[in-house]
Design a protein around this motif. Sequence first.
Motif, PDB file in Angstrom:
ATOM      1  N   SER A  96     -25.213 102.461 -63.877  1.00 46.14           N
ATOM      2  CA  SER A  96     -25.171 101.102 -64.415  1.00 46.14           C
ATOM      3  C   SER A  96     -24.726 101.179 -65.867  1.00 46.14           C
ATOM      4  O   SER A  96     -24.773 102.231 -66.494  1.00 46.14           O
ATOM      5  CB  SER A  96     -26.528 100.422 -64.318  1.00 46.14           C
ATOM      6  N   ASP A  97     -24.247 100.070 -66.368  1.00 47.17           N
ATOM      7  CA  ASP A  97     -23.925  99.974 -67.789  1.00 47.17           C
ATOM      8  C   ASP A  97     -24.112  98.532 -68.221  1.00 47.17           C
ATOM      9  O   ASP A  97     -24.749  97.750 -67.530  1.00 47.17           O
ATOM     10  CB  ASP A  97     -22.521 100.515 -68.091  1.00 47.17           C
ATOM     11  N   SER A  98     -23.535  98.162 -69.357  1.00 49.02           N
ATOM     12  CA  SER A  98     -23.748  96.813 -69.885  1.00 49.02           C
ATOM     13  C   SER A  98     -23.194  95.721 -68.970  1.00 49.02           C
ATOM     14  O   SER A  98     -23.514  94.549 -69.133  1.00 49.02           O
ATOM     15  CB  SER A  98     -23.144  96.693 -71.288  1.00 49.02           C
ATOM     16  N   SER A  99     -22.384  96.091 -67.980  1.00 46.92           N
ATOM     17  CA  SER A  99     -21.867  95.111 -67.023  1.00 46.92           C
ATOM     18  C   SER A  99     -22.884  94.778 -65.941  1.00 46.92           C
ATOM     19  O   SER A  99     -22.623  93.939 -65.089  1.00 46.92           O
ATOM     20  CB  SER A  99     -20.591  95.638 -66.358  1.00 46.92           C
ATOM     21  N   LYS A 100     -24.009  95.438 -65.951  1.00 48.17           N
ATOM     22  CA  LYS A 100     -25.113  95.160 -65.020  1.00 48.17           C
ATOM     23  C   LYS A 100     -24.673  95.326 -63.574  1.00 48.17           C
ATOM     24  O   LYS A 100     -24.690  94.398 -62.783  1.00 48.17           O
ATOM     25  CB  LYS A 100     -25.696  93.759 -65.238  1.00 48.17           C
ATOM     26  N   TYR A 101     -24.321  96.525 -63.198  1.00 48.42           N
ATOM     27  CA  TYR A 101     -23.894  96.802 -61.830  1.00 48.42           C
ATOM     28  C   TYR A 101     -25.044  96.811 -60.830  1.00 48.42           C
ATOM     29  O   TYR A 101     -24.817  96.709 -59.643  1.00 48.42           O
ATOM     30  CB  TYR A 101     -23.157  98.141 -61.760  1.00 48.42           C
ATOM     31  N   ILE A 102     -26.248  97.005 -61.308  1.00 49.25           N
ATOM     32  CA  ILE A 102     -27.376  96.981 -60.375  1.00 49.25           C
ATOM     33  C   ILE A 102     -28.220  95.748 -60.669  1.00 49.25           C
ATOM     34  O   ILE A 102     -28.512  95.427 -61.815  1.00 49.25           O
ATOM     35  CB  ILE A 102     -28.216  98.281 -60.412  1.00 49.25           C
ATOM     36  N   THR A 103     -28.562  95.034 -59.605  1.00 52.07           N
ATOM     37  CA  THR A 103     -29.344  93.809 -59.755  1.00 52.07           C
ATOM     38  C   THR A 103     -30.384  93.734 -58.652  1.00 52.07           C
ATOM     39  O   THR A 103     -30.234  94.324 -57.581  1.00 52.07           O
ATOM     40  CB  THR A 103     -28.469  92.541 -59.689  1.00 52.07           C
ATOM     41  N   PHE A 104     -31.415  92.970 -58.915  1.00 52.63           N
ATOM     42  CA  PHE A 104     -32.483  92.748 -57.953  1.00 52.63           C
ATOM     43  C   PHE A 104     -32.935  91.306 -58.083  1.00 52.63           C
ATOM     44  O   PHE A 104     -33.104  90.804 -59.184  1.00 52.63           O
ATOM     45  CB  PHE A 104     -33.666  93.679 -58.233  1.00 52.63           C
ATOM     46  N   SER A 105     -33.109  90.632 -56.955  1.00 54.44           N
ATOM     47  CA  SER A 105     -33.558  89.246 -56.968  1.00 54.44           C
ATOM     48  C   SER A 105     -34.584  89.066 -55.849  1.00 54.44           C
ATOM     49  O   SER A 105     -34.374  89.489 -54.726  1.00 54.44           O
ATOM     50  CB  SER A 105     -32.364  88.320 -56.715  1.00 54.44           C
ATOM     51  N   GLY A 106     -35.697  88.450 -56.194  1.00 54.77           N
ATOM     52  CA  GLY A 106     -36.716  88.133 -55.215  1.00 54.77           C
ATOM     53  C   GLY A 106     -37.331  86.793 -55.551  1.00 54.77           C
ATOM     54  O   GLY A 106     -37.734  86.566 -56.690  1.00 54.77           O
ATOM     55  N   TYR A 107     -37.377  85.885 -54.594  1.00 54.43           N
ATOM     56  CA  TYR A 107     -37.947  84.584 -54.865  1.00 54.43           C
ATOM     57  C   TYR A 107     -38.488  83.959 -53.587  1.00 54.43           C
ATOM     58  O   TYR A 107     -38.060  84.280 -52.486  1.00 54.43           O
ATOM     59  CB  TYR A 107     -36.925  83.641 -55.522  1.00 54.43           C
ATOM     60  N   ARG A 108     -39.452  83.065 -53.775  1.00 51.27           N
ATOM     61  CA  ARG A 108     -40.073  82.384 -52.640  1.00 51.27           C
ATOM     62  C   ARG A 108     -39.192  81.216 -52.219  1.00 51.27           C
ATOM     63  O   ARG A 108     -38.727  80.435 -53.051  1.00 51.27           O
ATOM     64  CB  ARG A 108     -41.464  81.889 -53.005  1.00 51.27           C
ATOM     65  N   ILE A 109     -38.974  81.110 -50.914  1.00 54.95           N
ATOM     66  CA  ILE A 109     -38.185  80.021 -50.356  1.00 54.95           C
ATOM     67  C   ILE A 109     -39.131  78.849 -50.102  1.00 54.95           C
ATOM     68  O   ILE A 109     -40.110  79.000 -49.385  1.00 54.95           O
ATOM     69  CB  ILE A 109     -37.492  80.453 -49.047  1.00 54.95           C
ATOM     70  N   PRO A 110     -38.841  77.685 -50.697  1.00 51.27           N
ATOM     71  CA  PRO A 110     -39.752  76.533 -50.513  1.00 51.27           C
ATOM     72  C   PRO A 110     -39.754  76.003 -49.096  1.00 51.27           C
ATOM     73  O   PRO A 110     -38.870  76.151 -48.338  1.00 51.27           O
ATOM     74  CB  PRO A 110     -39.222  75.480 -51.477  1.00 51.27           C
TER      75      PRO A 110
END
Length: 183
Positions: free
Chosen positions: A169-183
């Motif tokens: 990874s670098d400043s371009s943010k090649y790795i991401t993670f997202s987790g959220y509750r679905i209403p």
Amino acid sequence: MELFEENMKMMENSMSKKLEKMNEIEKETETFTETMLDEQLQIQMQINDSYQEIIDTFKDQSHNETKVQRLSDGQKVIFDGIWTNVGNGYKPSTGIFKAPHPGLYQFTAVLMSNNGVVMNVYLCRNRLRIATSYLTGDGYNTGTFDVVLTLQKGDKVHIKSSTSESIYSDSSKYITFSGYRIP
């Protein structure tokens, strides 16, 4: 004299009732004050926790903009940064998302292998492997996860390595993670 005594008793009764009312009001005021102080303390603790996470994230990002995460077998992936963390479910220091509420959650992650390196990682719920991303080949390769899970409050979700891995990874943010509750 009787009239005077009767008036005195009426005044005593009236004063007694007023004192009782004042004592009730004083107790209600004390209860209200305690409740407000407790709520203020809780809010201040949440603000302090959020502030500390922002400081920790900033320190991590400022130390090295380009990095290769070298993971040993079974080690959790630590993602680069946090844009939003409603409910403080994700802990950037551990790489673990802990469900703040029961419900249906969507998780998405993107990882990039180091140049020409094989990478095999898992998305786990409470240590149980749910999904796998296997990358091989020349150059930098990206692997993704996109899963929907029913979680109980306190269930933990994270990405971990299956063997020794190198994640780029670098400043371009090649790795991401997202987790959220679905209403």
